[in-house]
Enzyme design. Structure first.
Site, mmCIF file in Angstrom:
data_model
loop_
_atom_site.group_PDB
_atom_site.id
_atom_site.type_symbol
_atom_site.label_atom_id
_atom_site.label_comp_id
_atom_site.label_asym_id
_atom_site.label_seq_id
_atom_site.Cartn_x
_atom_site.Cartn_y
_atom_site.Cartn_z
ATOM 1 N N SER A 178 71.214 6.839 30.329
ATOM 2 C CA SER A 178 71.646 6.953 31.732
ATOM 3 C C SER A 178 72.780 7.944 31.871
ATOM 4 C CB SER A 178 72.183 5.637 32.273
ATOM 5 O OG SER A 178 71.483 4.545 31.851
ATOM 6 N N HIS A 185 64.469 9.689 32.244
ATOM 7 C CA HIS A 185 65.290 8.581 32.739
ATOM 8 C C HIS A 185 64.519 7.715 33.718
ATOM 9 C CE1 HIS A 185 68.999 7.180 35.167
ATOM 10 N NE2 HIS A 185 68.789 6.368 34.165
ATOM 11 N N GLU A 235 63.686 10.667 36.343
ATOM 12 C CA GLU A 235 64.363 11.964 36.219
ATOM 13 C C GLU A 235 63.982 12.563 34.866
ATOM 14 O OE1 GLU A 235 68.597 11.807 38.513
ATOM 15 O OE2 GLU A 235 68.417 10.383 36.883
ATOM 16 N N ASN A 285 72.355 8.831 39.581
ATOM 17 C CA ASN A 285 73.546 8.016 39.302
ATOM 18 C C ASN A 285 74.829 8.754 39.666
ATOM 19 O OD1 ASN A 285 72.232 5.731 38.469
ATOM 20 N ND2 ASN A 285 72.268 6.252 36.295
#
Ligand SMILES: NC(=O)c1ccc[n+]([C@@H]2O[C@H](COP(=O)([O-])OP(=O)(O)OC[C@H]3O[C@@H](n4cnc5c(N)ncnc54)[C@H](O)[C@@H]3O)[C@@H](O)[C@H]2O)c1
Length: 388
Positions: free
Chosen positions: A112, A133, A145, A183
């Protein structure tokens, strides 16, 4: 799959559901059992809802095999690493994988927050290392991603994108920066909820404002859902990378110390009894020193994301406003009827957004609300993120 935890187990289930046979390796037999149990639970839920016959569940379960060794990895088309979020451990895994796989195997990491470029460096084939991801829960979240390292080959990128699309996911290709795209934009929003709580606004009120805007759940609920310990770790890494504007709300430290990890510990910003959630009486907030309107709450939550997204465009994390909007709709449930974060900003008028951010920079916090250069430029020229 290397790593049979929450994500490894989820990805293995997804693969088997798409009729791809998958081998899962872990260093812990309990984790391997846990991954099989979780896949069985997801399939059994489909059987219960009459979306799948028991024999189909059993057939799909047979596509998942587990083990403690690396047997068969040489012949894999792609190996997805989902071991614990620790750079030293990931490096060790990538070094090992580099040694035992052939030149046709893609080595993908589900990290992450760690650098794909750094992981690529430890293998003899950096051109076939890439970030992949997934979001949690893997079977329900539609976004992936894909993060090429600087040296990742075009073929690796294309094969990885095809692989993720073949799993039914929507793919955005983004640059290897801390937090990648989703994120990186989400953390300032969650953090702002923490800063609002520190100013005396209750989690329930913040969540209500976000939901009235159209978010499927508010930031406090989302934090409980993600797990406050996990969110804390990612937010900490992003604070390290981006400094003051991502400075973590001190409240999160206290909540984590109290072991209010969210839904999984039945206590977070809410207290959970089965499906019911009520305020957690253990969360004590200061008395507000000034009244904060719902309008201010909303602007602080949403404009902080617009500002970060604008920085991402400037840094070419993606050059497409559409990728930001798809990422936010599919990755965090940004209300689709608002057509995306940047489309919403365009519709609101970038001049208005920039002016409000400027006011918040003076009245709340300069570092968090200073208008990003691209946003300031577009606002000053009467332009929009999307070409008009
Ligand atoms: N949990 C999330 O919400 C989420 C979302 C997206 C990405 N991720 C990322 O996915 C990765 C895995 O996260 P998780 O939540 O599934 O973690 P987890 O702690 O549930 O599972 C990690 C697993 O890795 C295993 N492991 C550790 N060292 C190993 C090694 N050398 N070889 C093989 N297995 C090893 C552990 O035994 C454990 O089963 C992390 O990089 C995390 O940042 C997590």
């Amino acid at each position: 799959m290397v790593g049979a935890g929450v994500m490894g187990g989820g990805i293995a289930q997804l693969l088997s559901n798409r009729n791809i046979s998958v081998r899962v390796k872990d260093i812990n037999t309990d984790a391997l059992g846990g991954a099989l149990r979780e896949a069985y639970r997801i399939y059994s839920e489909s059987v219960r809802r009459k979306r799948m016959k028991p024999f189909e569940r059993d057939r799909k379960m047979r596509l998942i095999s587990v083990g403690l060794t690396s047997d068969g990895m040489r012949r894999c088309g792609i190996i997805v690493e989902a071991v614990v979020e620790d750079f030293g451990i990931k490096q060790k895994v990538f070094r090992e994988l580099g040694g035992i796989t052939g030149p046709g195997t893609i080595l993908a990491s589900n990290t992450s927050s760690l650098s794909i470029n750094e992981m690529a460096k430890v293998t003899p084939y950096p051109e076939r290392v890439i970030g992949l991801h997934f979001f949690n829960p893997v079977n329900r979240m539609p976004l992936v991603e894909v993060i090429p390292a600087d040296v990742t080959s075009k073929e690796t990128i294309e094969r990885t994108v095809q692989f993720a699309r073949g799993l039914g996911k929507t793919v955005i290709v983004v640059k290897d920066v801390r937090g990648f795209l989703v994120n990186r934009i989400l953390v300032p929003y969650l953090n702002e909820a923490g800063h609002l709580m520190e100013a005396g606004v209750s989690p329930q009120r913040i969540d209500a404002v976000a939901k009235r805007f159209g978010m499927p759940m508010g930031p406090a609920e989302l934090l409980d859902h993600i797990g406050i310990d996990i969110a804390y770790k990612v937010a900490h890494i992003l604070e390290g990378a981006y400094g003051g504007r991502m400075k973590m709300a001190a409240l999160f430290e206290i909540v984590k110390e109290k072991k209010y990890f969210g839904k999984k510990s039945a206590l977070g910003f809410y207290r959970y009894h089965g499906k019911k959630a009520e305020p957690n009486p253990g969360i004590q907030l200061p008395r507000p020193v000034r009244a904060i309107s719902d309008e201010e709450i909303l602007k602080r939550l949403i404009y902080t994301m617009v500002n970060e997204a604008s920085l991402c465009l400037d840094e070419k994390v993606t050059s497409e406003p559409g990728a930001v909007d798809i990422g936010m709709i599919m990755g965090i449930g940004f209300p689709p009827f608002r057509a995306g974060l940047l489309r919403y900003a365009d519709d609101t008028g970038l001049k208005n957004v920039a002016e409000d951010l400027g006011l918040l920079a003076v009245s709340v916090n300069r570092e968090r609300f200073s208008v990003a250069p691209l946003l300031a430029r577009l606002a000053a020229n009467g332009q929009t993120f999307y070409p008009s």
